[in-house]
Design an enzyme around this catalytic site. Structure first.
Site, short mmCIF file in Angstrom:
data_model
loop_
_atom_site.label_atom_id
_atom_site.label_comp_id
_atom_site.label_asym_id
_atom_site.label_seq_id
_atom_site.Cartn_x
_atom_site.Cartn_y
_atom_site.Cartn_z
N CYS A 83 39.80 -3.60 45.65
CA CYS A 83 40.47 -4.87 45.96
C CYS A 83 39.82 -5.60 47.13
O CYS A 83 40.21 -6.72 47.46
CB CYS A 83 41.95 -4.62 46.24
SG CYS A 83 42.75 -3.82 44.83
N CYS A 204 55.97 -5.94 45.77
CA CYS A 204 54.64 -5.73 45.17
C CYS A 204 53.96 -7.05 44.83
O CYS A 204 54.60 -7.97 44.32
CB CYS A 204 54.77 -4.93 43.86
SG CYS A 204 55.72 -3.41 44.01
N SER A 205 52.65 -7.12 45.09
CA SER A 205 51.88 -8.28 44.62
C SER A 205 51.80 -8.20 43.11
O SER A 205 51.88 -7.13 42.53
CB SER A 205 50.49 -8.28 45.25
OG SER A 205 49.80 -7.09 44.93
N LYS A 327 51.15 -11.43 47.81
CA LYS A 327 52.51 -11.34 47.26
C LYS A 327 52.91 -12.56 46.44
O LYS A 327 53.43 -12.44 45.34
CB LYS A 327 53.49 -11.11 48.42
CG LYS A 327 54.95 -11.10 48.04
CD LYS A 327 55.29 -9.89 47.20
CE LYS A 327 56.51 -10.09 46.34
NZ LYS A 327 56.22 -10.82 45.09
N HIS A 331 47.26 -11.87 43.07
CA HIS A 331 46.25 -10.89 43.50
C HIS A 331 45.33 -10.51 42.34
O HIS A 331 45.36 -9.39 41.83
CB HIS A 331 46.98 -9.67 44.07
CG HIS A 331 46.08 -8.60 44.62
ND1 HIS A 331 44.83 -8.86 45.15
CD2 HIS A 331 46.26 -7.25 44.73
CE1 HIS A 331 44.28 -7.71 45.55
NE2 HIS A 331 45.11 -6.73 45.30
#
Lengths: 383, 383
Positions: A83, A204-205, A327, A331
């Site tokens: 990421c 969570c994203s 978020k 992402h």
């Protein structure tokens, strides 16, 4: 090492972009960045992506994207740090310009995650396949371990975690490129579906498609084009054990601490000199830990800072994730690091619209891979 | 841009390394390189690999390898350009040292191809998934198209293709790290199993596991360690259309032509100045085309040159693939570009044993991705 500046930026909207292929979204972002910079060519390009092989069955992504952008025969290279791939791609563009080898380099990031692959399984390849993934843990699970440890050790509360999501959705509601532009309340976060205790869905994203690109250039080019020179005053990267079990503590991400030390030293700045910071909030707990490990708040105080609003745009103490963060903005993993740089670029240019932090001169982006095995930090400054 | 040198090298044997994991082979090569260089630390590292995600289910390869090498928290980044991943990783190390950001950088390449993945399918992700692979073509098929066009246009013969394999197996028989150390005859090549007409089994490089690493450093470091300074006098890279159908001709690889032009200019050298060249002979036809596109022979004369022995060590005209090349040494795709640099390093150091080219001072490595959509060229010199 000569001065390196960012002179242009462009990105797609982040979200579920079912009408566009990975090539389409890359080209959209790259053309926007090239147009924004006002350059008539690029010398070379980097593409950050975590796993186009597993997500869409296409490797050799540098060459593929150069072809579809129509810029053959320039050098084109794919860079991967899970990421943190976007941040790593930006860093390679920085080195190339800093070395004097090139004048104008496109640094980009892209990921197409909604085309049918098992996203959780693909993302898990950023963790230790033998010692973590094989035994069934996923990324929400890994960050849940970190969250639980942080709650135990520092008394961080569920409400404090929720405050991160609330603030980032509020910021994201002002970002036209954000995947989610709806605001959420602490109550909504705390009642959302449980994913991995104590992390809930709104901690969570999301899973996203998206691409982002910036033009990195020498100061000479910036002057010739009469661009506001936004200098890259620090580029730092660090690694940590790939598996959580190898670390002394779960509540400090050593790669963030080490990369931040190097970045502050290179920039000759301190945490308090930052006017805004984009951090890697793949989960709400990640933002809390990052704000501590970057030295913005004392260890253990990140949750309190979030709940007290010290990281909001309005408070002006140290605005964190003015873009909406991972978020709310979304992402698309390979694109995230470049999208962070774009937020810095817009804020320092004074073009961040409703999200604008007044008088922003120095800003930092912290991009992370896996559960912290990679961290890439950049500091940008405008005078 | 400051001087960049190679001061150490190490690699595993190439072959079917079923007793070792991808981590094991990387660490073996990296430790050998570090020991060879005599350095007590490295500042950062790059890992070239084409598709560890699809081959072994592990992305985030930079961080994984830094962890298993025991060098946290240094920066570690994975670089991918299909089969040119090793060359691309070396180039990033070159930029990092050239920029002054680091003094000692490990550039490595690794691939574990025999652990169960469908190799032909994984390799095909280096081609255009939508317009080539979807319609059933594989890499032997793509290079067969190139071979057929070359035969039609220039009268290149089956025997000339075979001569490349014969020469490379002869060289490889003298390389202790080569996968195949058996010599082959023209007749054996021409009677081997048909793969994609006109290419037969012995025209194709094998499926291999392997890792290779070199230590890239500043001249200051080389002087301090009293190492023979082998300078990187050119680093060049170019791209071309990802799919063969997009090109004006099949018999010239434009990425090779363009990267070579840049490399010769940067090094201030001409093709005739090279004492030896490692080229990307994934298939015999690829060596013939490369020797032409690098300007070593006139266009269309590469086949004749191979058959006449002009590329053999003994002939001393222009020894090509003294290491045995991909054909005989093996082709763990991500490691290949670094293994080429290692052959240059050993030859220029005078430590290539039975393969030694006398009085070698300048040498070139040409590493290619896909059917030529990427090409990375480096020229090294010792004085």
């Amino acid at each position: 090492m000569r001065d390196v500046v960012v002179i242009g930026a462009g990105m797609t909207k982040f979200g579920e972009l079912w009408g566009q292929s990975i090539k389409d979204i890359f080209v959209e972002a790259a053309l926007k960045a090239i147009e924004d910079a006002g350059v008539d060519h690029i010398d070379s390009m980097y593409v950050g992506a975590m796993s186009s092989g597993l997500f869409v069955g296409q490797e050799h992504l540098g060459a593929v994207m150069a072809d579809y952008l129509g810029v053959n025969p320039i050098p084109a290279t794919h860079v991967e740090s899970a990421c943190a791939s976007g941040g790593a791609a930006f860093r390679q563009a920085f080195f190339e310009v800093a070395s004097g080898a090139s004048e104008i380099v496109l640094a980009s990031g892209v990921e197409k995650m909604t085309d049918g692959a098992d996203v959780t399984e693909v993302l898990a390849t950023a963790a230790d396949q033998e010692y973590e993934v094989y035994h069934g843990i996923t990324f929400p699970g890994l960050y849940a371990l970190i969250a639980r440890a942080h709650m135990e050790q520092f008394g961080t509360t569920r409400e404090q975690l929720a405050a991160v999501a609330v603030k980032n959705h509020r910021n994201g509601s002002k970002n036209p490129n954000a995947q989610f532009r709806n605001e959420v309340t602490v109550e909504q976060v705390m009642k959302s579906t449980m994913v991995a205790d104590p992390l809930r869905l709104l901690d969570c994203s999301p899973v996203s498609d998206g691409a982002a690109a910036v033009i990195v250039a020498s100061m000479d080019v910036a002057k010739k084009l009469k661009r506001n020179p936004i200098r890259v005053i620090a580029s730092a990267q660090a690694s940590d054990t790939i598996a959580l079990h190898g670390r002394k503590t779960l509540t400090t991400l050593n790669s963030v601490v080490k990369a931040a030390e190097k970045a502050y030293k290179m920039a000759d700045k301190k945490p308090k000199d930052m006017n805004l910071v984009e951090v890697h909030d793949c989960f709400t707990i990640a933002e809390i830990v990052a704000t501590e490990d970057l030295g913005l708040f004392e260890k253990g105080k990140g949750g309190e800072a979030a709940a007290n609003g010290w990281t909001s745009i309005e408070c002006k103490m140290i605005p964190v994730n003015t873009s909406g963060g991972l978020k709310s903005k979304g992402h698309p993993v390979g694109a995230t690091g470049i999208a962070q740089i774009i937020e810095l670029y817009e804020q320092l240019n004074g073009t961040a619209g409703a999200r604008q932090v007044p008088n922003a001169h120095v800003a930092m982006a912290q991009n992370m891979g896996g559960s912290g095995a990679s961290c890439v930090i950049h500091i940008l400054e405008v005078k």
